[in-house]
Design a protein around this motif. Structure first.
Motif, short mmCIF file in Angstrom:
data_model
loop_
_atom_site.label_atom_id
_atom_site.label_comp_id
_atom_site.label_asym_id
_atom_site.label_seq_id
_atom_site.Cartn_x
_atom_site.Cartn_y
_atom_site.Cartn_z
N GLY A 94 -5.42 3.59 -53.48
CA GLY A 94 -4.52 4.85 -54.12
C GLY A 94 -4.03 4.94 -55.25
O GLY A 94 -5.17 4.98 -55.80
N GLY A 106 3.49 5.06 -55.66
CA GLY A 106 2.78 4.08 -55.09
C GLY A 106 2.61 4.92 -53.33
O GLY A 106 2.96 5.82 -53.17
N ARG A 162 -2.09 6.24 -57.31
CA ARG A 162 -1.35 5.74 -58.45
C ARG A 162 -2.96 4.68 -59.14
O ARG A 162 -2.58 5.12 -60.60
CB ARG A 162 -0.19 4.62 -58.12
CG ARG A 162 0.50 3.55 -59.40
CD ARG A 162 1.04 3.60 -58.73
NE ARG A 162 2.17 2.13 -59.62
CZ ARG A 162 2.84 2.69 -60.44
NH1 ARG A 162 3.36 3.74 -60.99
NH2 ARG A 162 3.67 2.26 -61.64
N ARG A 163 -2.93 4.31 -58.36
CA ARG A 163 -4.00 3.13 -59.00
C ARG A 163 -4.87 3.90 -59.91
O ARG A 163 -5.59 3.84 -61.20
CB ARG A 163 -4.96 1.96 -58.81
CG ARG A 163 -5.32 1.09 -58.80
CD ARG A 163 -6.07 -0.16 -57.99
NE ARG A 163 -4.57 -1.15 -57.28
CZ ARG A 163 -4.53 -1.56 -56.32
NH1 ARG A 163 -6.53 -2.19 -55.96
NH2 ARG A 163 -3.81 -2.36 -55.74
#
Length: 472
Positions: free
Chosen positions: A76, A190, A78-79
């Motif tokens: 992902g 996300g 975002r991570r």
């Protein structure tokens, strides 16, 4: 609870956050240069040995960029972006706390890992959530760090090193990193925020990633050797040839494998192919200018590092002055016309710089530098925007990884171009005992010729290129 922010507002906030991350990454690519003597004295090593801290950072970024697309798709965006900001910030603290050269090199490698993840992942995150009509504005935000950081770095580095200590060139990243992390928690979407059909995971093509990373690493290291003094031509050629072989094998693999980590069919998109080729050539040229000019001012004019760095700030003034108008200019004049003008103005300014002498009125230098800065800002923004004009959101991972990888090579190659051209000018001028200024005149003339040749892809663009971005 439903957010009251409009998609456009959220996209702008995300673009500003990613631009800040880009600024940190770009600044740290070059800011160490002015602090080399101070770092060497403090760590009790030879100044030439400190150059490995610059190479370690740039090489790490170049080698790992191809992997980041798969990481973003697997874990992902975002991570990965939050991890990149955290890693970069913590590594900056480690750099500032380093008490030996090996410790500083390791910290710079870790910092490069964070920087490599911030560049393509941040860009693909912005472009995935940005509507076509807002792409011009978003890319305008994303391009200013690459224009501003190489110009500000010598001045900021010289200022901090002179009036504080070399540790502060890393400490300044800490509050920026903390702020960036807090903002990222609020504005980075996300995976669930990406509409169905706009996300196509990149397969784990380990052989393709390995060949590409090794090939790019060798090319970047080879260009770094060409830009070093004294130049080890044999070693540089070995790495350049090895890099060319690695990239050739990688391209062959990517064309033949059914699930490559980057789909080379992206190059069938005309605007993407032209912007990637022409834009890389353009960046290749403009990366050489902030390298050559400080050397001209210090090596031929006898200026101090702070004086030279201050003069280069007028390039920044041109960048900054025209930036608010770039979106309007693209929509009013179109990509093709604007790129042709940016190239031609850039060529004229380079030839003007080749006439600089110690007796040249500083006011005249300012005019040329400001015009050059404005032209490079317009051209760079136009190329970066056009790159994604006809790329679908599901193709964005591969498109951003390929673009970021080639741009990283262009930066190193541009600096090498400046260094090699200056060395060639000295060799040509040696038999006639030419003035020290001649080598820099020759280098600027060579850069001007390359910029003129780089105009060809822009000339071949249709007038309607990028029309999908012109909606208001």
């Amino acid at each position: 609870m439903t957010s009251s922010k409009s998609p456009s507002t959220s996209s702008n906030a995300l673009a500003m956050l990613v631009a800040g991350c880009f600024f940190m990454e770009n600044l740290d690519s070059t800011i160490v240069t002015t602090a080399v003597p101070s770092i060497a004295r403090d760590l009790h090593v030879d100044a030439t040995s400190v150059g490995v801290t610059i190479t370690a950072y740039v090489l790490t970024v170049a080698v790992l960029i191809p992997v980041t697309g798969w990481l973003a798709d697997r874990f992902g965006s975002r991570r990965i972006l939050l991890s990149a900001i955290s890693l970069f910030t913590l590594a900056s603290i480690a750099c500032a706390a380093s008490t030996s050269l090996p410790m500083l090199v390791v910290a710079r490698v870790v910092q490069g890992i964070g920087g490599a993840m911030m560049v393509p992942v941040g860009r693909m995150t912005v472009l995935r959530v940005t509507e076509k009509k807002d792409v011009i504005r978003a890319v305008a935000w994303l391009t200013w760090p690459a224009l501003v950081a190489p110009i500000l770095a010598p001045f900021v580095g010289g200022l901090l090193t002179t009036y504080a200590s070399w540790h502060w060139i890393f400490v300044v990243n800490v509050p920026l990193g903390i702020l960036g992390f807090v903002v990222a928690l609020r504005v980075v979407p996300g995976r669930s925020a990406i509409p169905a059909g706009e996300f196509e995971p990149t397969p784990p093509d380990w052989l393709g990633l390995a060949l590409t990373s090794v090939g790019i690493g060798c090319l970047v290291w080879g260009t770094t050797l060409l830009a070093s003094t004294p130049v080890d031509v044999a070693q540089a050629l070995v790495f350049l040839v090895a890099g060319a072989i690695g990239v050739t094998l990688a391209l062959r693999h990517l064309r033949r494998t059914p699930r490559p980590f980057v789909d080379l069919r992206l190059l069938r998109i005309h605007t993407y192919a032209v912007a990637l080729g022409g834009g890389s050539a353009y960046r290749f040229v403009i990366s050489a200018i902030p390298f050559v000019l400080p050397l001209l001012y210090q090596g031929a004019f006898g200026w101090t590092p702070l004086q030279a760095g201050s003069a280069i700030l007028f390039l920044f003034a041109g960048n900054l002055g025209v930036k608010p108008a770039t979106t309007w200019m693209i929509r009013t004049f179109g990509f093709r016309r604007l790129l042709l003008v940016a190239h031609l103005v850039g060529v004229v300014c380079l030839l003007g710089m080749a006439t600089f002498r110690p007796a040249t009125p500083f006011g005249l230098m300012i005019v040329v530098l400001v015009l050059s800065g404005a032209a490079r800002s317009v051209g760079f923004t136009a190329y970066n925007t056009l790159t994604y004009a006809d790329v679908e959101k599901r193709q964005m991972t591969g498109a951003t990884v390929l673009d970021s990888t080639i741009q990283q090579i262009a930066i190193g190659a541009g600096i090498a171009l400046g260094a090699v051209a200056i060395s060639a000018g000295r060799l040509i001028g040696a038999p006639t005992n030419a003035s020290p200024v001649f080598a820099y005149d020759f280098a600027l003339a060579v850069i001007a010729v390359v910029m003129l040749a780089a105009l060809i892809p822009a000339w071949r663009l249709p007038v309607s290129a990028g029309a999908s971005l012109m909606a208001r």
